[in-house]
Enzyme design. Structure first.
Site, PDB file in Angstrom:
ATOM      1  N   LYS A  62      35.510  54.210  80.869  1.00 16.09           N
ATOM      2  CA  LYS A  62      34.160  53.662  80.222  1.00 16.09           C
ATOM      3  C   LYS A  62      32.888  53.909  80.593  1.00 16.09           C
ATOM      4  O   LYS A  62      31.978  54.081  79.781  1.00 16.09           O
ATOM      5  CB  LYS A  62      34.358  51.970  80.701  1.00 16.09           C
ATOM      6  N   THR A  63      32.791  54.398  81.919  1.00 18.39           N
ATOM      7  CA  THR A  63      31.735  55.339  82.292  1.00 18.39           C
ATOM      8  C   THR A  63      31.407  56.468  81.691  1.00 18.39           C
ATOM      9  O   THR A  63      30.327  56.911  80.990  1.00 18.39           O
ATOM     10  CB  THR A  63      31.719  55.418  84.011  1.00 18.39           C
ATOM     11  N   ASP A 107      28.178  48.763  84.781  1.00 19.65           N
ATOM     12  CA  ASP A 107      29.579  48.539  85.051  1.00 19.65           C
ATOM     13  C   ASP A 107      29.892  47.219  85.608  1.00 19.65           C
ATOM     14  O   ASP A 107      28.906  46.511  86.267  1.00 19.65           O
ATOM     15  CB  ASP A 107      29.967  49.791  85.842  1.00 19.65           C
ATOM     16  N   THR A 156      36.542  44.623  82.841  1.00 24.16           N
ATOM     17  CA  THR A 156      37.901  44.364  82.758  1.00 24.16           C
ATOM     18  C   THR A 156      38.235  43.491  81.579  1.00 24.16           C
ATOM     19  O   THR A 156      39.395  43.391  81.283  1.00 24.16           O
ATOM     20  CB  THR A 156      38.650  44.568  84.000  1.00 24.16           C
ATOM     21  N   ARG A 215      41.969  58.327  85.307  1.00 19.84           N
ATOM     22  CA  ARG A 215      41.731  58.289  86.671  1.00 19.84           C
ATOM     23  C   ARG A 215      43.060  58.809  87.403  1.00 19.84           C
ATOM     24  O   ARG A 215      43.058  59.353  88.237  1.00 19.84           O
ATOM     25  CB  ARG A 215      41.111  57.182  87.132  1.00 19.84           C
TER      26      ARG A 215
END
Ligand code: ADE
Length: 332
Positions: A62-63, A107, A156, A215
Site C-alpha cells: 500500500k505504501t 497509513d 487493513t 514484505r
C-alpha cells in the site's frame, strides 16, 4: 518530501529498492489498471487525483503504491500514520503545509480518532479546513482554504473507518495476496537490486513460503542471503534456502510457530469447536490485532481455518497439515 522517516524497520532498509513507477510494479493487475486510468485522466485534465483508499492485509504494497501514485502524478508526497494523528491540530498542521496537487498518505487511517477523522470530511470534500477555536461562548469555527490535494488512505480493514470518511474516497482499491509466480518475480527483482544472485529453484522455494506477501518474501530472502553469506556461498541455492527455512522453523506452506500454535490450539484445546478471536488470542498469548490482521487472513486464504458466525474452526486440511487425525463424524 516524506514527513515520516521510513526507517527503523528492516523492511524499510530497502525503500530505495521499491518500484518507482506503475510499470515496474509486479502483480495487482486489476488495481494497476484502474489506477492507471484514474491517474492518466487526472493528468490530462490537469486536476488533482480523486482521493484513494487502499485496503488489504499488511505487507502487500500500500505504501509503495502511494509513492508510485505521487511519482506518476509528478507531485510531492507527505507520509504519516493514523496513530500519529491524535489531535485535530496534528492533522491541521499537515494539511496546511500541502502544496497544490500534493499527495497526503495516511497509513492505518482507521487509527485516527473520530474527532480527527471529522476534520478530514471538509478537507476532502471541498478543500477547506474547519477548526473550532476557543471554548464555550467564545468558540468560533475557523475556515481555512486548502489547495486541491489527494488523500491516499490505507487500512487493513475499511470496516473500521467511519462511514462518512469511507464515503469520501472516490477510488476504493483492494489489494489481493500475490501468486507464487508474482512473488518469484519480486524476489528475483530484489536479488538483482541487492546484487546477490539466486537460482530459480531457490527463489521459487522462498516464493512458496512468502504467504502471498512481498514484505514477508523479501524478509525471507534476506534471511536466506544471510545464511548463504555465512555458508560462504556467492549465490543463493535451494540447499541454502532449505537450511535457512529449517532454522527459522518455517514450513513448506510458509507457516511459522505462531501459525502452528493457532492451529494446534483450535484443534487440540478447543477440539475443533468454534472459537472467538479474543479467546484464541489469550489462549496462545498473542494480541488480538496481530491475529486478526496478520495471521488469520492468510490461514483463511489457504483454507486452514474457516470463519463461521460462531467463531473460527480448523478445516480438515489443518489437521492433515499438522499430522493430527481428523476426528470421524460423532467423535468431535
Ligand atoms: N517489491 C515489493 N513489492 C513489489 C511489487 N509488487 N513489485 C515490484 N517490487 C516489489
Amino acid at each position: 518530501m516524506v514527513a515520516r522517516e521510513l526507517s527503523g524497520r528492516e523492511d524499510d532498509v530497502d525503500v530505495t529498492l521499491r518500484p518507482q513507477r506503475l510499470s515496474e510494479y509486479i502483480g495487482q493487475d486489476e488495481l494497476k489498471h484502474e489506477l492507471n486510468i484514474a491517474i492518466s485522466a487526472a493528468r490530462l485534465r490537469n486536476e488533482s487525483l480523486d482521493h484513494v483508499l487502499f485496503f488489504g492485509p499488511p505487507g502487500l504494497g500500500k505504501t509503495t503504491l502511494a509513492c508510485i501514485v505521487a511519482n506518476e502524478l509528478g507531485t510531492q508526497i507527505k507520509v504519516t500514520n493514523g496513530s500519529a494523528l491524535i489531535r485535530t491540530g496534528d492533522l491541521a498542521a499537515i494539511l496546511s503545509s500541502l502544496n497544490p496537487g500534493d499527495v497526503l498518505f495516511i497509513d492505518e487511517v482507521h487509527r485516527m480518532p473520530v474527532i480527527v477523522q471529522e476534520v478530514l470530511y471538509s478537507a476532502m470534500e471541498d478543500y477547506s479546513l474547519s477548526l473550532i477555536v476557543g471554548r464555550g461562548v467564545d468558540a468560533r469555527t475557523l475556515t481555512i482554504p486548502l489547495p486541491p490535494f489527494t488523500l491516499i488512505g490505507a487500512t487493513t480493514d475499511p470496516g473500521r473507518l467511519s462511514a462518512p470518511l469511507r464515503d469520501r474516497f472516490g477510488i476504493l482499491l483492494s489489494l489481493q495476496y500475490y501468486s507464487p509466480t508474482e512473488l518469484l518475480e519480486i524476489i528475483q527483482r530484489t536479488s538483482h537490486a541487492l546484487s546477490f544472485p539466486i537460482t530459480v529453484d531457490a527463489a521459487y522455494a522462498i516464493a512458496l513460503r512468502g504467504r502471498g506477501t512481498p514484505r514477508i518474501a523479501n524478509r525471507l530472502f534476506r534471511r536466506v542471503r544471510d545464511y548463504a553469506t555465512y555458508a560462504g556461498k556467492s549465490i543463493i541455492d535451494a540447499e541454502a534456502t532449505q537450511k535457512a527455512m529449517e532454522s527459522l522453523r518455517i514450513d513448506e506452506l510458509g507457516l511459522d510457530q505462531t501459525d502452528r500454535k493457532i492451529l494446534e490450539c483450535l484443534i487440540l484445546r478447543y477440539e475443533g469447536k468454534p472459537v472467538g478471536l479474543s479467546s484464541l488470542a489469550s489462549a496462545i498469548g498473542e494480541n488480538v490485532e496481530n491475529i486478526s490482521d496478520v495471521y488469520e487472513p492468510y490461514l483463511v486464504q489457504i483454507g486452514l481455518i474457516n470463519r463461521t458466525p460462531k467463531g473460527r474452526i480448523p478445516t480438515k486440511k489443518a489437521y492433515v497439515h499438522l499430522g493430527i487425525p481428523f476426528p470421524a463424524k460423532g467423535e468431535a
